[in-house]
Write a protein that holds these residues in place. Structure first.
Motif, PDB file in Angstrom:
ATOM      1  N   ILE A 145      60.687 -37.399  20.630  1.00 22.52           N
ATOM      2  CA  ILE A 145      61.858 -36.705  20.844  1.00 22.52           C
ATOM      3  C   ILE A 145      63.186 -37.124  20.199  1.00 22.52           C
ATOM      4  CG2 ILE A 145      61.256 -35.895  23.117  1.00 22.52           C
ATOM      5  CD1 ILE A 145      63.231 -37.802  24.494  1.00 22.52           C
ATOM      6  N   ALA A 146      64.220 -36.134  19.949  1.00 26.04           N
ATOM      7  CA  ALA A 146      65.403 -36.568  19.097  1.00 26.04           C
ATOM      8  C   ALA A 146      65.152 -37.130  17.886  1.00 26.04           C
ATOM      9  CB  ALA A 146      66.282 -37.607  20.008  1.00 26.04           C
ATOM     10  N   LYS A 147      64.220 -36.291  17.204  1.00 29.04           N
ATOM     11  CA  LYS A 147      63.705 -36.813  15.852  1.00 29.04           C
ATOM     12  C   LYS A 147      64.828 -36.538  14.786  1.00 29.04           C
ATOM     13  CE  LYS A 147      58.572 -36.323  16.420  1.00 29.04           C
ATOM     14  NZ  LYS A 147      57.338 -35.513  16.056  1.00 29.04           N
ATOM     15  N   CYS A 148      64.919 -37.471  13.815  1.00 25.25           N
ATOM     16  CA  CYS A 148      65.865 -37.640  12.874  1.00 25.25           C
ATOM     17  C   CYS A 148      65.402 -38.544  11.952  1.00 25.25           C
ATOM     18  CB  CYS A 148      67.358 -37.561  13.268  1.00 25.25           C
ATOM     19  SG  CYS A 148      67.777 -39.168  14.391  1.00 25.25           S
ATOM     20  N   MET A 151      81.200 -41.252  10.008  1.00 20.48           N
ATOM     21  CA  MET A 151      80.912 -42.015   8.806  1.00 20.48           C
ATOM     22  C   MET A 151      81.114 -41.123   7.588  1.00 20.48           C
ATOM     23  SD  MET A 151      78.949 -44.100  11.030  1.00 20.48           S
ATOM     24  CE  MET A 151      77.596 -43.686  11.378  1.00 20.48           C
ATOM     25  N   GLU A 152      81.015 -39.881   7.804  1.00 22.22           N
ATOM     26  CA  GLU A 152      81.052 -39.032   6.338  1.00 22.22           C
ATOM     27  C   GLU A 152      82.448 -38.916   5.925  1.00 22.22           C
ATOM     28  OE1 GLU A 152      80.364 -37.974   9.749  1.00 22.22           O
ATOM     29  OE2 GLU A 152      78.032 -37.443   9.655  1.00 22.22           O
ATOM     30  N   LEU A 153      83.526 -39.375   6.763  1.00 22.63           N
ATOM     31  CA  LEU A 153      84.527 -39.562   6.094  1.00 22.63           C
ATOM     32  C   LEU A 153      84.856 -40.575   4.943  1.00 22.63           C
ATOM     33  CD1 LEU A 153      87.135 -37.775   6.952  1.00 22.63           C
ATOM     34  CD2 LEU A 153      87.450 -39.169   8.616  1.00 22.63           C
ATOM     35  N   VAL A 180      75.415 -45.072   5.601  1.00 20.83           N
ATOM     36  CA  VAL A 180      74.051 -45.217   6.235  1.00 20.83           C
ATOM     37  C   VAL A 180      74.181 -44.529   7.641  1.00 20.83           C
ATOM     38  CG1 VAL A 180      72.407 -46.576   7.138  1.00 20.83           C
ATOM     39  CG2 VAL A 180      73.354 -47.072   4.960  1.00 20.83           C
ATOM     40  N   ASP A 181      73.524 -43.292   7.759  1.00 23.97           N
ATOM     41  CA  ASP A 181      73.682 -42.660   8.883  1.00 23.97           C
ATOM     42  C   ASP A 181      72.546 -41.881   9.419  1.00 23.97           C
ATOM     43  OD1 ASP A 181      74.907 -41.260  11.019  1.00 23.97           O
ATOM     44  OD2 ASP A 181      76.329 -39.992  10.119  1.00 23.97           O
ATOM     45  N   LEU A 182      72.497 -41.049  10.529  1.00 28.34           N
ATOM     46  CA  LEU A 182      71.562 -40.445  11.096  1.00 28.34           C
ATOM     47  C   LEU A 182      71.644 -38.968  10.425  1.00 28.34           C
ATOM     48  CD1 LEU A 182      71.374 -40.904  14.928  1.00 28.34           C
ATOM     49  CD2 LEU A 182      70.242 -41.915  13.179  1.00 28.34           C
ATOM     50  N   VAL A 183      70.424 -38.274  10.087  1.00 28.18           N
ATOM     51  CA  VAL A 183      70.528 -37.221   9.448  1.00 28.18           C
ATOM     52  C   VAL A 183      69.466 -36.111   9.895  1.00 28.18           C
ATOM     53  CG1 VAL A 183      70.269 -35.888   7.191  1.00 28.18           C
ATOM     54  CG2 VAL A 183      71.254 -38.011   7.064  1.00 28.18           C
ATOM     55  N   SER A 184      69.793 -35.201  10.462  1.00 30.08           N
ATOM     56  CA  SER A 184      68.582 -34.277  10.899  1.00 30.08           C
ATOM     57  C   SER A 184      68.277 -33.033   9.925  1.00 30.08           C
ATOM     58  CB  SER A 184      69.209 -33.835  12.076  1.00 30.08           C
ATOM     59  OG  SER A 184      68.037 -33.054  13.023  1.00 30.08           O
ATOM     60  N   THR A 185      69.285 -32.074  10.024  1.00 32.85           N
ATOM     61  CA  THR A 185      68.908 -30.739   9.245  1.00 32.85           C
ATOM     62  C   THR A 185      69.680 -31.082   7.752  1.00 32.85           C
ATOM     63  OG1 THR A 185      70.978 -30.021   9.969  1.00 32.85           O
ATOM     64  CG2 THR A 185      69.172 -29.316  10.999  1.00 32.85           C
ATOM     65  N   GLY A 186      70.626 -31.934   7.689  1.00 29.38           N
ATOM     66  CA  GLY A 186      71.352 -32.165   6.704  1.00 29.38           C
ATOM     67  C   GLY A 186      72.577 -31.320   6.400  1.00 29.38           C
ATOM     68  N   ASN A 187      72.792 -30.531   7.408  1.00 31.59           N
ATOM     69  CA  ASN A 187      73.879 -29.509   7.263  1.00 31.59           C
ATOM     70  C   ASN A 187      75.194 -30.358   7.395  1.00 31.59           C
ATOM     71  OD1 ASN A 187      72.408 -27.410   7.166  1.00 31.59           O
ATOM     72  ND2 ASN A 187      72.359 -27.063   9.622  1.00 31.59           N
ATOM     73  N   THR A 188      75.284 -31.458   8.245  1.00 33.03           N
ATOM     74  CA  THR A 188      76.812 -32.166   8.278  1.00 33.03           C
ATOM     75  C   THR A 188      77.171 -32.774   6.848  1.00 33.03           C
ATOM     76  OG1 THR A 188      76.337 -32.654  10.516  1.00 33.03           O
ATOM     77  CG2 THR A 188      77.955 -34.070   9.487  1.00 33.03           C
ATOM     78  N   LEU A 189      76.171 -33.395   6.210  1.00 37.25           N
ATOM     79  CA  LEU A 189      76.178 -33.992   4.905  1.00 37.25           C
ATOM     80  C   LEU A 189      76.525 -32.789   3.886  1.00 37.25           C
ATOM     81  CD1 LEU A 189      73.433 -36.370   4.342  1.00 37.25           C
ATOM     82  CD2 LEU A 189      75.402 -36.812   5.158  1.00 37.25           C
TER      83      LEU A 189
HETATM   84  P1  AMP Z   1      72.529 -32.813  10.922  1.00 46.27           P
HETATM   85  O1  AMP Z   1      73.817 -31.998  10.564  1.00 46.27           O
HETATM   86  O2  AMP Z   1      71.718 -31.981  11.617  1.00 46.27           O
HETATM   87  O3  AMP Z   1      71.974 -33.438   9.755  1.00 46.27           O
HETATM   88  O4  AMP Z   1      72.957 -33.842  12.007  1.00 46.27           O
HETATM   89  C1  AMP Z   1      73.551 -34.886  11.475  1.00 46.27           C
HETATM   90  C2  AMP Z   1      74.624 -35.191  12.814  1.00 46.27           C
HETATM   91  O5  AMP Z   1      74.195 -35.311  13.883  1.00 46.27           O
HETATM   92  C3  AMP Z   1      75.058 -36.737  12.285  1.00 46.27           C
HETATM   93  O6  AMP Z   1      76.446 -36.849  12.808  1.00 46.27           O
HETATM   94  C4  AMP Z   1      74.318 -37.620  13.262  1.00 46.27           C
HETATM   95  O7  AMP Z   1      74.879 -38.707  13.561  1.00 46.27           O
HETATM   96  C5  AMP Z   1      73.959 -36.778  14.130  1.00 46.27           C
HETATM   97  N1  AMP Z   1      72.511 -36.675  14.518  1.00 46.27           N
HETATM   98  C6  AMP Z   1      71.775 -36.267  14.164  1.00 46.27           C
HETATM   99  N2  AMP Z   1      70.118 -36.567  15.032  1.00 46.27           N
HETATM  100  C7  AMP Z   1      70.679 -37.262  15.793  1.00 46.27           C
HETATM  101  C8  AMP Z   1      69.805 -37.838  16.925  1.00 46.27           C
HETATM  102  N3  AMP Z   1      68.523 -37.838  17.265  1.00 46.27           N
HETATM  103  N4  AMP Z   1      70.284 -38.496  17.840  1.00 46.27           N
HETATM  104  C9  AMP Z   1      71.883 -38.694  17.536  1.00 46.27           C
HETATM  105  N5  AMP Z   1      72.665 -38.105  16.675  1.00 46.27           N
HETATM  106  C10 AMP Z   1      71.906 -37.363  15.822  1.00 46.27           C
END
Ligand code: AMP
Length: 216
Positions: free
Chosen positions: A90-93, A145-147, A158-167
């Motif tokens: 769960i909470a995959k990234c 971190m993005e800042l 170096v950070d968590l990425v899920s969809t990549g939308n925040t980047l």
């Molecule tokens: P995204 O825009 O979907 O790539 O999500 C990136 C942002 O969500 C970053 O600020 C991450 O720190 C946070 N994030 C993404 N996935 C997780 C996760 N599984 N657990 C905690 N934070 C997450």
């Protein structure tokens, strides 16, 4: 009594169906309640709400018998004193390296530049760049971190990425995929001996819940 450590948000929400598979229902909504200890429908099971990064610490020191925590947090913690029986998927990234869109990362690495890297994942980042043979100065941050590349404080994060939308929203691009992340069940090693039967039943029910979800 079995004490389960969870963090609010995605991990809590995605753990609920697995708790249900174990016949456990949390009786209060953490988003509405100010309580830090939540009762469940099982008199001998309670949930404690802690910061995500504190879950391994609570479980390792016996403040909780069992917990759910991201692999990222576990890698930073080191995992000492913890039994890790199950990947809950769960909470995959993923943990990635990202830079400003205008930054030529490949060239910087190729010419052996010393990179300034901002992250809260200093252990993961240190090991990754050491393996690559890239010299880095790590800047420890606790959020946003993005800042760091946008203000010129760092070349990379170096950070968590899920969809990549925040980047994308911050003019950053992913240049390295370090490791896939999901949340794991962690168990206090002493609790596993002292409360073996109850904990084994919970671990087994969680495992069945993961299998059932994957089969659906
Ligand atoms: P995204 O825009 O979907 O790539 O999500 C990136 C942002 O969500 C970053 O600020 C991450 O720190 C946070 N994030 C993404 N996935 C997780 C996760 N599984 N657990 C905690 N934070 C997450």
């Amino acid at each position: 009594m079995i004490t389960l450590a969870l963090s609010k948000g995605r991990i809590f929400d995605e753990t609920l169906p697995l708790l249900a598979a174990a016949g456990i229902e949390v009786l209060e909504d953490p988003e509405k309640s100010r309580k830090l200890i939540l009762p469940t429908n099982q008199a001998d099971v309670r949930v404690v709400l802690v910061r995500a990064t504190d879950v391994p610490t609570y479980v390792a020191y016996g403040g909780a018998d069992v917990g759910v925590t991201g692999k990222d947090t576990l890698l930073e913690h080191g995992g000492g004193g913890l039994f890790q029986p199950l990947d809950l998927q769960i909470a995959k990234c993923r943990v990635s390296v990202a830079v400003h869109n205008d930054f030529d990362y490949a060239q910087a690495v190729q010419r052996g530049a010393r990179l300034r890297v901002a992250t809260k994942y200093t252990t993961i980042a240190r090991e990754f760049f050491a393996r690559k043979g890239v010299h880095v100065d790590l800047i420890k941050l606790y959020g946003s971190m993005e800042l760091a590349p946008l203000t010129g404080m760092a070349d990379a994060i170096v950070d968590l990425v899920s969809t990549g939308n925040t980047l994308k929203a911050n003019n950053l691009k992913e240049v390295e995929h370090i490791i896939d992340i999901s949340s794991h069940l962690v168990v206090n090693q002493a609790s596993l001996k002292l409360k073996q039967e109850r904990l084994r039943r919970i671990i087994h029910a969680f495992a069945q819940g993961v299998d059932a979800r994957n089969a659906a």
